[in-house]
Design a protein around this motif. Sequence first.
Motif, PDB file in Angstrom:
ATOM      1  N   ILE A 206       0.797  -1.295   0.092  1.00 11.02           N
ATOM      2  CA  ILE A 206       0.009   0.069  -0.122  1.00 11.02           C
ATOM      3  C   ILE A 206       0.863   1.283   0.007  1.00 11.02           C
ATOM      4  CG2 ILE A 206      -1.944   1.393   1.271  1.00 11.02           C
ATOM      5  CD1 ILE A 206      -2.699  -1.406   2.058  1.00 11.02           C
ATOM      6  N   SER A 207       2.054   1.197   0.756  1.00  6.10           N
ATOM      7  CA  SER A 207       2.882   2.285   0.895  1.00  6.10           C
ATOM      8  C   SER A 207       3.510   2.788  -0.534  1.00  6.10           C
ATOM      9  CB  SER A 207       4.022   2.408   1.952  1.00  6.10           C
ATOM     10  OG  SER A 207       4.836   1.288   1.348  1.00  6.10           O
ATOM     11  N   LYS A 208       3.489   1.938  -1.629  1.00  5.58           N
ATOM     12  CA  LYS A 208       3.921   2.031  -2.791  1.00  5.58           C
ATOM     13  C   LYS A 208       2.953   2.725  -3.719  1.00  5.58           C
ATOM     14  CE  LYS A 208       7.711  -1.513  -2.286  1.00  5.58           C
ATOM     15  NZ  LYS A 208       7.993  -2.722  -2.519  1.00  5.58           N
ATOM     16  N   ILE A 209       1.605   2.646  -3.256  1.00  5.47           N
ATOM     17  CA  ILE A 209       0.771   3.134  -3.950  1.00  5.47           C
ATOM     18  C   ILE A 209       0.391   4.700  -3.658  1.00  5.47           C
ATOM     19  CG2 ILE A 209      -1.706   3.082  -4.665  1.00  5.47           C
ATOM     20  CD1 ILE A 209      -1.420  -0.107  -3.985  1.00  5.47           C
ATOM     21  N   MET A 210       0.246   4.768  -2.115  1.00  8.92           N
ATOM     22  CA  MET A 210      -0.135   6.036  -1.589  1.00  8.92           C
ATOM     23  C   MET A 210       0.613   6.370  -0.449  1.00  8.92           C
ATOM     24  SD  MET A 210      -3.995   4.871   0.131  1.00  8.92           S
ATOM     25  CE  MET A 210      -4.233   3.754  -1.216  1.00  8.92           C
ATOM     26  N   THR A 211       0.814   7.540   0.033  1.00  8.10           N
ATOM     27  CA  THR A 211       1.528   7.847   1.273  1.00  8.10           C
ATOM     28  C   THR A 211       0.641   7.713   2.445  1.00  8.10           C
ATOM     29  OG1 THR A 211       2.643   9.671   0.075  1.00  8.10           O
ATOM     30  CG2 THR A 211       2.469   9.817   2.324  1.00  8.10           C
ATOM     31  N   LEU A 212       1.145   7.126   3.282  1.00  8.27           N
ATOM     32  CA  LEU A 212       0.220   6.901   4.810  1.00  8.27           C
ATOM     33  C   LEU A 212       0.638   7.581   5.703  1.00  8.27           C
ATOM     34  CD1 LEU A 212       0.460   3.028   4.486  1.00  8.27           C
ATOM     35  CD2 LEU A 212      -1.626   4.092   4.035  1.00  8.27           C
ATOM     36  N   LEU A 213      -0.126   8.101   6.545  1.00  7.34           N
ATOM     37  CA  LEU A 213      -0.137   9.210   7.311  1.00  7.34           C
ATOM     38  C   LEU A 213      -0.231   8.670   8.824  1.00  7.34           C
ATOM     39  CD1 LEU A 213      -1.906  12.081   5.802  1.00  7.34           C
ATOM     40  CD2 LEU A 213       0.494  11.698   5.593  1.00  7.34           C
ATOM     41  N   PRO A 214       0.483   9.360   9.705  1.00 11.97           N
ATOM     42  CA  PRO A 214       0.291   8.816  11.225  1.00 11.97           C
ATOM     43  C   PRO A 214      -1.322   8.737  11.501  1.00 11.97           C
ATOM     44  CG  PRO A 214       1.763  10.447  11.088  1.00 11.97           C
ATOM     45  CD  PRO A 214       1.102  10.422   9.752  1.00 11.97           C
ATOM     46  N   GLY A 215      -1.826   7.315  12.194  1.00 17.13           N
ATOM     47  CA  GLY A 215      -3.096   7.198  12.550  1.00 17.13           C
ATOM     48  C   GLY A 215      -3.993   6.611  11.568  1.00 17.13           C
ATOM     49  N   ASP A 216      -3.351   6.483  10.162  1.00 17.49           N
ATOM     50  CA  ASP A 216      -4.089   5.784   9.260  1.00 17.49           C
ATOM     51  C   ASP A 216      -4.290   4.175   9.769  1.00 17.49           C
ATOM     52  OD1 ASP A 216      -4.403   8.078   7.737  1.00 17.49           O
ATOM     53  OD2 ASP A 216      -2.891   7.362   6.088  1.00 17.49           O
ATOM     54  N   ILE A 217      -5.413   3.723   9.102  1.00 19.16           N
ATOM     55  CA  ILE A 217      -5.693   2.339   9.485  1.00 19.16           C
ATOM     56  C   ILE A 217      -5.537   1.429   8.279  1.00 19.16           C
ATOM     57  CG2 ILE A 217      -7.412   0.777  10.348  1.00 19.16           C
ATOM     58  CD1 ILE A 217      -6.394   2.914  12.595  1.00 19.16           C
ATOM     59  N   ILE A 218      -4.975   0.365   8.382  1.00 24.63           N
ATOM     60  CA  ILE A 218      -5.154  -0.544   7.358  1.00 24.63           C
ATOM     61  C   ILE A 218      -5.882  -1.766   7.776  1.00 24.63           C
ATOM     62  CG2 ILE A 218      -4.020  -2.295   5.852  1.00 24.63           C
ATOM     63  CD1 ILE A 218      -1.483  -0.302   5.728  1.00 24.63           C
ATOM     64  N   ALA A 219      -6.932  -2.111   7.388  1.00 25.25           N
ATOM     65  CA  ALA A 219      -7.966  -3.164   7.921  1.00 25.25           C
ATOM     66  C   ALA A 219      -7.467  -4.266   6.783  1.00 25.25           C
ATOM     67  CB  ALA A 219      -9.458  -2.795   7.558  1.00 25.25           C
ATOM     68  N   THR A 220      -7.057  -5.543   7.576  1.00 26.82           N
ATOM     69  CA  THR A 220      -6.235  -6.552   6.856  1.00 26.82           C
ATOM     70  C   THR A 220      -7.252  -7.675   6.215  1.00 26.82           C
ATOM     71  OG1 THR A 220      -6.146  -7.705   8.993  1.00 26.82           O
ATOM     72  CG2 THR A 220      -4.269  -6.284   8.419  1.00 26.82           C
ATOM     73  N   GLY A 221      -8.537  -7.468   6.208  1.00 26.58           N
ATOM     74  CA  GLY A 221      -9.489  -8.519   5.685  1.00 26.58           C
ATOM     75  C   GLY A 221      -9.977  -9.500   6.629  1.00 26.58           C
ATOM     76  N   THR A 222     -11.086 -10.109   6.215  1.00 23.07           N
ATOM     77  CA  THR A 222     -11.999 -10.727   7.173  1.00 23.07           C
ATOM     78  C   THR A 222     -12.170 -12.470   6.763  1.00 23.07           C
ATOM     79  OG1 THR A 222     -14.353 -10.591   8.345  1.00 23.07           O
ATOM     80  CG2 THR A 222     -14.319 -10.728   5.674  1.00 23.07           C
ATOM     81  N   PRO A 223     -12.200 -13.123   7.587  1.00 22.17           N
ATOM     82  CA  PRO A 223     -12.325 -14.509   7.520  1.00 22.17           C
ATOM     83  C   PRO A 223     -13.849 -15.024   7.169  1.00 22.17           C
ATOM     84  CG  PRO A 223     -12.262 -14.173   9.925  1.00 22.17           C
ATOM     85  CD  PRO A 223     -11.919 -12.595   9.359  1.00 22.17           C
ATOM     86  N   SER A 224     -14.024 -16.162   7.083  1.00 26.98           N
ATOM     87  CA  SER A 224     -15.270 -16.750   6.668  1.00 26.98           C
ATOM     88  C   SER A 224     -16.231 -16.530   7.895  1.00 26.98           C
ATOM     89  CB  SER A 224     -15.414 -18.320   6.307  1.00 26.98           C
ATOM     90  OG  SER A 224     -14.715 -19.151   7.402  1.00 26.98           O
ATOM     91  N   GLY A 225     -17.511 -16.445   7.494  1.00 28.44           N
ATOM     92  CA  GLY A 225     -18.595 -16.628   8.446  1.00 28.44           C
ATOM     93  C   GLY A 225     -19.369 -15.117   8.353  1.00 28.44           C
TER      94      GLY A 225
END
Length: 250
Positions: A206-225
Motif C-alpha cells: 500500500i505504501s508504494k501506491i499512496m502515502t500513509l499518514l500517522p493514525g491511518d488504518i489498514i484493515a487486513t481482511g475478514t475470515p469466513s462467516g
Amino acid sequence: MKLVRFKTNDKISFGSLEGSKIQVIHGDIFGDFEITNEEYNLSEVKLLSPCTPSKIVCVGLNYRDHAEEMKDNLPTEPIIFIKPSTAVIGPNENIKYPSMSKQVDYEAELGIVIKDKIRNLKIEEVNKHVLGYTCFNDVTARDLQKKDGQWTRAKSFDTFAPFGPAIVTNIDASNLNIQLLLNGEIKQNSNTNKLIFSIETLVSFISKIMTLLPGDIIATGTPSGVGPMKVGDKIEVRIENIGILENYVV
C-alpha cells in the motif's frame, strides 16, 4: 501498552489503559509522549475511536476461507479499497442501518495503525513504522456491493468503520485468534496466521501506491462467516491480546 482516546468533562485526551484504570498521556502518541500520574477509572470516561485516521485502507479477500465463501478466485496481489474518515465510530457507538440497503453485514478484521508518514517501504522496514493494532469491523451493505460491482458505496456509509477500543503496541499480530460474536453467538472464528498476504506485505504494498499518514488504518481482511446484522443486534469483534470492540445496530 494499550493506548486509548477518551472524553471526560468535555475534554478529549489520550491515555494508557491497564485493567480498569486509564493514566493520562501528555504529548503525541505518534511521536514523543509521557504517561502521567493523572488517572481515571474506565467507568468515568467515554472511550472514543483510539485515533482519527485520514483514511482507512481496507483489504478484500485476504483469508483463503473467505475468498472461497464469496466464490472468488484467490487474489495474486492485495485487493484494496478505501473507507472515508467520516465512517469512523468508536467502541459502544451505534452502527446506523442505511435506508437504501436491505442487507448490512459484519466483517471482523485486524486493524494496523500506522505510526508515521511513510512511502515506498520495503517489507523489512515495515515493523518500525507500525504503532500497533486494533479491532476493526468492516461494515458492508452487501446488496449494494453486489449491485454496484464496485465497493465504494457499500463500504462508506457513516458509522461503517467501527474500531477500537485500544491500539495495542509491541505485540506480534501474525498469530492471533479473531472472532465475531452476534448477540453472543460466535459467527466468525479464525486466526491471523491464515492471512493470504502478511501484515508486512500489505503495508509495503500500500505504501508504494499512496502515502500513509500517522493514525491511518489498514484493515487486513475478514475470515469466513460474514453475515447480516439487523437493528437491535449487538456486535463484538474479539482479537486475542488486543481486546473486544462492541457496537449496536440502530
